[in-house]
Design a protein around this motif. Structure first.
Motif, PDB file in Angstrom:
ATOM      1  N   PHE A  40      -5.932   8.288  -4.653  1.00 40.40           N
ATOM      2  CA  PHE A  40      -5.423   9.301  -5.573  1.00 40.40           C
ATOM      3  C   PHE A  40      -5.810   8.943  -7.009  1.00 40.40           C
ATOM      4  O   PHE A  40      -6.163   7.798  -7.321  1.00 40.40           O
ATOM      5  N   GLU A  41      -5.753   9.955  -7.872  1.00 40.43           N
ATOM      6  CA  GLU A  41      -6.008   9.772  -9.297  1.00 40.43           C
ATOM      7  C   GLU A  41      -4.661   9.701 -10.006  1.00 40.43           C
ATOM      8  O   GLU A  41      -3.818  10.598  -9.853  1.00 40.43           O
ATOM      9  N   PRO A  42      -4.399   8.634 -10.774  1.00 35.93           N
ATOM     10  CA  PRO A  42      -3.092   8.552 -11.441  1.00 35.93           C
ATOM     11  C   PRO A  42      -2.918   9.676 -12.465  1.00 35.93           C
ATOM     12  O   PRO A  42      -3.836   9.978 -13.229  1.00 35.93           O
ATOM     13  N   ASP A  43      -1.738  10.292 -12.451  1.00 33.98           N
ATOM     14  CA  ASP A  43      -1.426  11.372 -13.381  1.00 33.98           C
ATOM     15  C   ASP A  43      -0.866  10.744 -14.660  1.00 33.98           C
ATOM     16  O   ASP A  43       0.340  10.503 -14.783  1.00 33.98           O
ATOM     17  N   VAL A  44      -1.739  10.451 -15.614  1.00 31.56           N
ATOM     18  CA  VAL A  44      -1.351   9.702 -16.813  1.00 31.56           C
ATOM     19  C   VAL A  44      -0.716  10.650 -17.831  1.00 31.56           C
ATOM     20  O   VAL A  44      -1.386  11.472 -18.436  1.00 31.56           O
ATOM     21  N   HIS A  45       0.593  10.514 -17.992  1.00 29.33           N
ATOM     22  CA  HIS A  45       1.325  11.287 -18.995  1.00 29.33           C
ATOM     23  C   HIS A  45       1.390  10.547 -20.324  1.00 29.33           C
ATOM     24  O   HIS A  45       1.500  11.164 -21.382  1.00 29.33           O
ATOM     25  N   PHE A  46       1.368   9.210 -20.257  1.00 27.65           N
ATOM     26  CA  PHE A  46       1.565   8.396 -21.452  1.00 27.65           C
ATOM     27  C   PHE A  46       0.427   7.385 -21.566  1.00 27.65           C
ATOM     28  O   PHE A  46       0.206   6.580 -20.660  1.00 27.65           O
ATOM     29  N   GLU A  47      -0.285   7.437 -22.667  1.00 28.83           N
ATOM     30  CA  GLU A  47      -1.386   6.506 -22.952  1.00 28.83           C
ATOM     31  C   GLU A  47      -0.969   5.672 -24.141  1.00 28.83           C
ATOM     32  O   GLU A  47      -1.051   6.116 -25.294  1.00 28.83           O
ATOM     33  N   ALA A 103       0.828  -1.203   0.000  1.00 32.51           N
ATOM     34  CA  ALA A 103       0.000   0.000   0.000  1.00 32.51           C
ATOM     35  C   ALA A 103       0.864   1.256   0.000  1.00 32.51           C
ATOM     36  O   ALA A 103       0.570   2.234  -0.704  1.00 32.51           O
ATOM     37  N   ALA A 104       1.947   1.235   0.760  1.00 29.04           N
ATOM     38  CA  ALA A 104       2.838   2.394   0.816  1.00 29.04           C
ATOM     39  C   ALA A 104       3.538   2.610  -0.529  1.00 29.04           C
ATOM     40  O   ALA A 104       3.735   3.750  -0.967  1.00 29.04           O
ATOM     41  N   ALA A 105       3.902   1.517  -1.186  1.00 30.01           N
ATOM     42  CA  ALA A 105       4.557   1.640  -2.491  1.00 30.01           C
ATOM     43  C   ALA A 105       3.631   2.280  -3.510  1.00 30.01           C
ATOM     44  O   ALA A 105       4.049   3.148  -4.289  1.00 30.01           O
ATOM     45  N   LEU A 106       2.368   1.883  -3.510  1.00 24.57           N
ATOM     46  CA  LEU A 106       1.412   2.468  -4.446  1.00 24.57           C
ATOM     47  C   LEU A 106       1.164   3.934  -4.116  1.00 24.57           C
ATOM     48  O   LEU A 106       1.142   4.788  -5.017  1.00 24.57           O
ATOM     49  N   TRP A 107       0.973   4.246  -2.858  1.00 24.49           N
ATOM     50  CA  TRP A 107       0.716   5.632  -2.430  1.00 24.49           C
ATOM     51  C   TRP A 107       1.878   6.553  -2.804  1.00 24.49           C
ATOM     52  O   TRP A 107       1.673   7.713  -3.151  1.00 24.49           O
ATOM     53  N   ALA A 108       3.093   6.017  -2.787  1.00 30.30           N
ATOM     54  CA  ALA A 108       4.276   6.826  -3.088  1.00 30.30           C
ATOM     55  C   ALA A 108       4.310   7.290  -4.541  1.00 30.30           C
ATOM     56  O   ALA A 108       5.072   8.203  -4.882  1.00 30.30           O
ATOM     57  N   THR A 109       3.482   6.696  -5.393  1.00 24.69           N
ATOM     58  CA  THR A 109       3.483   7.066  -6.810  1.00 24.69           C
ATOM     59  C   THR A 109       2.457   8.155  -7.128  1.00 24.69           C
ATOM     60  O   THR A 109       2.303   8.528  -8.296  1.00 24.69           O
ATOM     61  N   ARG A 110       1.768   8.672  -6.120  1.00 25.96           N
ATOM     62  CA  ARG A 110       0.635   9.578  -6.368  1.00 25.96           C
ATOM     63  C   ARG A 110       1.035  10.851  -7.103  1.00 25.96           C
ATOM     64  O   ARG A 110       0.213  11.448  -7.808  1.00 25.96           O
TER      65      ARG A 110
END
Length: 304
Positions: free
Chosen positions: A219-226, A186-193
């Motif tokens: 959180f909402e993922p900040d998608v730079h690359f689709e 959970a902490a690893a995922l949260w760290a990517t916010r």
């Protein structure tokens, strides 16, 4: 006697809805499809279609003929399977629709094994998204398809198709090599916010699942690359330009080239195959499924 090809066109029209879609699916011109369906109406002696705006709809008699035609087409497949089962050698052609990671990881070893075990068998492969593949198998464009299903998401069920689970693979958080370890998933995922993300295009099952995972984490993922191509995902992540979510199968049994971390709940993706029930017993389809299962057991032995 009614023409089988014309009956198939009528069945496809009932499934696809437009003459243009039927023409595309069967590699005819729209004018040719229209001409053949008019000929079928003359053979039957009653109208089968009626104009509605710019499109067409089945008449009640057309709907009755579609139901009968499906049974006729099924019987023809039963006959083909019966003949194939009488042979001592597996022959013929199997048309397969696959998604990207299955094509990358499972097809090469499976096809090599089939060449050695059944040299008279031909396998034609097309990469398609699972939704298109399911429709294609139901419409006889493909004999077999491979699809993925993410946890908590169920693909449409077609009673005419079977479903055989092939394997399961872990879905992991992927970060650049050397990323600092987190205390837990959970902490690893949260760290990517606050980091840029790479995800598959909107509308895909993997994209919807990944977004829901992040939203559940807060959180909402900040998608730079689709990007649809997972090889590009790996390169972007390895360069430190993005984080993402990758299935275990993408490595095809090799060691990951990015840092992979378990996700909360240790989710696993299901990989399954579907064939028409009337043809699933065909020796060629059974042989292809067996080769794919053996390939999966080597790459993901813990699921065997």
């Amino acid at each position: 006697m009614l023409d089988i090809n014309r009956l198939r066109m009528l069945v496809e029209l009932s499934r696809r809805g437009t003459l243009s879609a039927v023409a595309d699916a069967l590699s005819y011109s729209k004018a040719s499809v229209s001409q053949q369906l008019r000929a079928l109406e003359r053979d039957v002696g009653v109208p089968l279609l009626r104009r509605v705006g710019r499109g067409v709809q089945l008449t009640p008699q057309g709907a009755v003929l579609v139901e009968q035609a499906i049974g006729i087409l099924d019987q023809l497949e039963h006959a083909e399977v019966a003949v194939a089962e009488s042979l001592t050698e597996v022959t013929g052609t199997v048309h397969i629709a696959v998604f990207q990671t299955a094509a990358h990881a499972l097809l090469p070893p499976a096809l090599l094994a089939l060449q050695q075990q059944h040299p008279s068998l031909r396998v034609d492969v097309a990469e398609c998204d699972p939704e298109t593949s399911l429709d294609g198998v139901a419409s006889r464009d493909f004999d077999l398809m491979l699809a993925e299903q993410y946890p908590g998401r169920t693909r449409p069920i077609n009673a005419d198709l079977d479903r055989v689970v092939l394997t399961h693979d872990a879905i992991t958080l992927a970060r650049r090599p050397g990323s600092a370890p987190a205390s837990d998933a959970a902490a690893a995922l949260w760290a990517t916010r606050d980091e840029p993300w790479v995800l598959e295009p909107a509308g895909t099952a993997s994209r919807a699942w990944a977004e829901q995972l992040c939203r559940t984490a807060g959180f909402e993922p900040d998608v730079h690359f689709e990007v649809a191509d997972l090889t590009t995902h790996i390169r972007l992540i390895r360069a430190g330009l993005a984080v993402g979510i990758l299935p275990e199968l993408v490595w095809a049994g090799d060691d990951p080239t990015v840092a992979v971390t378990p996700l909360p709940g240790a989710p696993r993706r299901e990989v399954f195959s579907s064939a028409r029930r009337v043809s699933a017993a065909a020796p060629a389809i059974r042989a292809v499924r067996q080769a794919l299962a053996e390939a999966a057991a080597v790459i993901l032995p813990d699921d065997a």
